[in-house]
Design a protein around this motif. Structure first.
Motif, mmCIF file in Angstrom:
data_model
loop_
_atom_site.group_PDB
_atom_site.id
_atom_site.type_symbol
_atom_site.label_atom_id
_atom_site.label_comp_id
_atom_site.label_asym_id
_atom_site.label_seq_id
_atom_site.Cartn_x
_atom_site.Cartn_y
_atom_site.Cartn_z
ATOM 1 N N GLN A 129 34.137 41.372 44.864
ATOM 2 C CA GLN A 129 33.990 39.933 45.067
ATOM 3 C C GLN A 129 32.542 39.523 44.895
ATOM 4 O O GLN A 129 31.631 40.298 45.198
ATOM 5 N N SER A 183 30.180 36.210 42.512
ATOM 6 C CA SER A 183 30.180 34.937 41.784
ATOM 7 C C SER A 183 29.841 35.201 40.318
ATOM 8 O O SER A 183 29.185 36.203 39.994
ATOM 9 N N ASP A 216 35.291 34.567 41.118
ATOM 10 C CA ASP A 216 34.780 35.183 42.350
ATOM 11 C C ASP A 216 35.332 36.573 42.628
ATOM 12 O O ASP A 216 35.097 37.136 43.690
ATOM 13 N N GLN A 217 36.075 37.158 41.658
ATOM 14 C CA GLN A 217 36.748 38.425 41.951
ATOM 15 C C GLN A 217 37.082 39.183 40.669
ATOM 16 O O GLN A 217 37.472 38.579 39.671
#
Length: 216
Positions: free
Chosen positions: A5, A7, A49-50
């Motif tokens: 995780q 950005s 985000d992942q």
């Protein structure tokens, strides 16, 4: 299977990894890669985000690894994490790893409070973290008939009671690193809607908070 995780990791709407004509997930998605000690990992899902990847089988036998995400040739700072021989975890219906397991009854129905398993029947659960396999795992390979079994022994308890492991190995149609375990319930297993099921691979065990439902 590892979830990272952060950005700037992928498209805002999310996307599944790309499977090649040879039947394996690519390690590169639009110039996005995840590296373990410099080795690119198969990408099975990514979003802003992942990123979900499968840790390379080449990590087997190591104690630590450095993970980096590379986007357009620019790499993140490395993050050091421990490497172990096995770290089993079962998939659950809500994706949290707790509560009702993503399990199938012997008749193919989804196990749950509205459809509990019968005593002395076979229940199938799915997870990851079995470690190295026999034959050796192939990074990103989507399993068809080339089933692989964990190198380490697999044992299962249901409600604290040991049960027979009918099968433990690759899940057909799923990426290498996915684990399918079929167990046969016995008369000593407790009944109810929240019975813990624990899979042990080698010296490591899955969470005791994962459950299945069994008819009285």
């Amino acid at each position: 299977i590892v979830v990272l995780q952060g950005s700037g990791l992928g498209p805002a709407s999310g996307a599944n990894g790309i499977v090649t004509a040879a039947g394996a997930y690519q390690t590169n998605y639009n110039d996005i890669r995840v590296l373990f000690d410099g080795v690119p990992a198969p990408i099975i899902y990514l979003r802003q985000d992942q990123i979900n990847v499968v840790a390379p089988y080449s990590l087997s036998g190591r104690f630590r690894t450095l993970i980096q995400v590379e986007v357009g040739g620019v790499r993140s700072d490395p993050v050091e994490v421990a490497v172990v021989d096995s770290a089993p975890g079962l998939f659950t219906l809500d994706g949290s790893g707790n509560g009702q397991a993503a399990a199938l009854n012997e008749n193919g129905g989804i196990n749950g409070t509205g459809n509990p398993a019968r005593s002395n029947s076979i229940v199938t659960v799915y997870g990851t973290g079995e470690g190295q396999t026999i034959p050796f795992g192939q990074d990103g390979r989507v399993i068809v008939t080339d089933l692989r079994r964990p190198l380490l022994p697999v044992n299962v308890t249901v409600g604290g009671v040991p049960v027979e492991v009918v099968y433990a190995g690759s899940a057909p149609g799923f990426v290498s690193g996915g684990l399918q375990v079929n167990v046969r319930l016995n008369a000593n297993v407790p009944t109810g809607f929240n019975i813990p099921i624990v899979v042990r691979v080698g010296s490591a065990s899955s969470s005791p908070s994962t459950t299945i439902a069994i008819q009285p």
